[in-house]
Design a protein around this motif. Structure first.
Motif, PDB file in Angstrom:
ATOM      1  N   ASP A 114       0.858  -1.183   0.000  1.00  0.00           N
ATOM      2  CA  ASP A 114       0.000   0.000   0.000  1.00  0.00           C
ATOM      3  C   ASP A 114       0.898   1.239   0.000  1.00  0.00           C
ATOM      4  N   GLU A 160      -5.725  -1.139  -0.785  1.00  0.00           N
ATOM      5  CA  GLU A 160      -5.714  -2.380  -0.008  1.00  0.00           C
ATOM      6  C   GLU A 160      -6.432  -3.498  -0.751  1.00  0.00           C
ATOM      7  N   GLU A 180      -9.653   1.440  -3.902  1.00  0.00           N
ATOM      8  CA  GLU A 180      -8.838   1.282  -2.702  1.00  0.00           C
ATOM      9  C   GLU A 180      -7.583   0.442  -2.972  1.00  0.00           C
ATOM     10  N   THR A 215      -7.574  -4.496   5.286  1.00  0.00           N
ATOM     11  CA  THR A 215      -7.038  -5.262   4.162  1.00  0.00           C
ATOM     12  C   THR A 215      -7.502  -6.717   4.234  1.00  0.00           C
ATOM     13  N   ARG A 236       2.094  -6.601   8.097  1.00  0.00           N
ATOM     14  CA  ARG A 236       2.134  -5.277   8.719  1.00  0.00           C
ATOM     15  C   ARG A 236       3.568  -4.938   9.123  1.00  0.00           C
ATOM     16  N   CYS A 287      -4.203  -4.684  -3.597  1.00  0.00           N
ATOM     17  CA  CYS A 287      -3.115  -5.511  -3.066  1.00  0.00           C
ATOM     18  C   CYS A 287      -3.601  -6.929  -2.807  1.00  0.00           C
ATOM     19  N   ASP A 309      -3.393  -0.970   7.527  1.00  0.00           N
ATOM     20  CA  ASP A 309      -4.828  -0.986   7.769  1.00  0.00           C
ATOM     21  C   ASP A 309      -5.347  -2.413   7.854  1.00  0.00           C
ATOM     22  N   PHE A 369      -1.454 -11.354   4.990  1.00  0.00           N
ATOM     23  CA  PHE A 369      -1.470  -9.912   5.225  1.00  0.00           C
ATOM     24  C   PHE A 369      -0.254  -9.559   6.070  1.00  0.00           C
ATOM     25  N   SER A 395       0.185  -3.634   4.335  1.00  0.00           N
ATOM     26  CA  SER A 395      -0.413  -2.344   4.680  1.00  0.00           C
ATOM     27  C   SER A 395      -0.415  -2.252   6.200  1.00  0.00           C
TER      28      SER A 395
END
Length: 372
Positions: A34, A161, A159, A183, A193, A164, A180, A191, A178
């Motif tokens: 992102d 996210e 968006e 996602t 972070r 992605c 957020d 996912f 990301s």
């Protein structure tokens, strides 16, 4: 903003979905990132010794460019192939959240004006960081930098996210990166972070496996989406009085937002208050059917960096050190030229062993028949 409280719920109820590791553990992976979230982080974190943002001689902010340049090189040196995804137009429902962010910036500006007169340097920096936002020009500058670096970028129709996650679901990349938590509402297999700043802050990268996360919560995808909306997302407010644990309890007991609304409206007390004209159905639709470019229609290609183009842009136009930019470009060139070797888990396929017949049965079976 993401989804409030979701991270903690998954950690508590789906611990098997969580992994923590270092950058080197993503060796050999392609990752969709992102871009807006990265630029925001760089504008906050990349500062001069006095806390001010980096600027060119003309006074233009350049923190985002320095951050994007060096963090991307760091990813590639660790054997990671990044793909940056930029936001398109925001959904209409997101207008309310954007208006709230604007109001918060106005409050921060008012507080900043006060502390400049009587506060400390730390107070000033705190409110300045709250005023950070990524402009359209800064977005375009980052795109130009990435193109010169030979790093692919994707412009999402809506968006980032969601785009992605689509790239991950279609097998174009390993996972979606990301900050957020929303996602996860778009079902990426993995996912990630803290990817772009974990090393700088000496913290681990978090990986959440989507399927394991909803399995631990004992939900299907639709129920998971309803939980996320109830927790609070960018598309609509949540029900007043409902925190993370209560949201999970209500979903478990009633199964859907429609039934939760029906239950609350049937109660005489005002323990929970549903927002007027609560657009939860529209929010659900945005999560279930996001506007994305299908992964099969997206071409992703890493190319050799344009070293002289980088010098022209980053040194002559933006005022960075030529030695540092050339050195960084050579590191990037070397890392990309070498390519990303395949991970060991890509060379092996796990094959289940055939079940063996019990030994006592073998003894009863003629040898000729056993060979068959």
């Amino acid at each position: 903003m993401g989804v409030k409280g979701l991270n903690q719920l998954i950690k508590e109820f789906s611990p098997g979905a969580y992994k923590e590791f270092q950058l080197k553990n993503l060796f050999g992976r392609k990752v969709a990132i992102d871009a807006l979230m990265c630029l925001y982080q760089f504008l906050i974190a990349v500062r001069q010794s006095d806390g001010a943002q980096l600027t060119s001689e003309d006074g233009e902010t350049t923190s985002h460019l320095l951050g994007m340049f060096y963090r991307t090189i760091r990813l590639v040196e660790n054997g990671i192939k990044p793909v940056y995804v930029f936001d398109g137009k925001p959904p209409v429902l997101k207008g309310g959240e954007l208006a709230k962010r604007s109001a918060r910036r106005e409050d921060a500006q008012s507080s900043l004006d006060k502390v400049k007169e009587e506060g400390t340097i730390e107070d000033v920096m705190k409110y300045e960081k709250r005023l950070v936002s990524v402009s359209r020009d800064q977005n375009d500058e980052a795109k130009k930098l990435l193109q010169l670096m030979g790093i692919p970028l994707v412009e999402a129709p809506c968006e980032a996210e969601a785009q992605c996650a689509e790239l991950a679901k279609s097998g174009k990349v390993f996972g979606a990166a990301s900050e957020d938590m929303d996602t996860l509402c778009y079902k990426p297999p993995y996912f990630l972070r803290h990817l772009t700043f974990a090393e700088a802050r000496k913290m681990p990268i978090d990986e959440i496996a989507y399927e394991q996360a909803i399995e631990g919560l004992d939900m299907d995808h639709n129920t998971f989406i309803d939980l996320c909306i109830l927790l609070g997302c960018d598309y609509c407010d949540t029900i007043k009085g409902v925190g993370p644990k209560t949201a999970l309890k209500l979903i478990k007991e009633h199964g859907s937002l429609e039934k939760i609304v029906e239950y609350i409206e049937s109660q005489k007390d005002l323990k929970y208050k549903i927002p007027v004209d609560w657009p939860y159905k529209e929010a659900r639709e945005l999560f279930l059917n996001p506007e994305v470019t299908p992964g099969k229609d997206v071409t992703i290609r890493w190319q050799e960096p344009d070293v002289e183009g980088l010098v022209e842009y980053m040194v002559k136009q933006k005022g960075f050190s030529e030695d540092r930019i050339r050195s960084g470009a050579e590191k990037l060139k070397k890392a990309l030229k070498g390519g990303v070797q395949g991970r060991l888990d890509g060379f092996f396929t796990v094959v289940a062993k055939p079940k063996r017949t019990a030994a006592k049965d073998d003894k009863k079976t003629p040898a000729k028949k056993r060979r068959r």
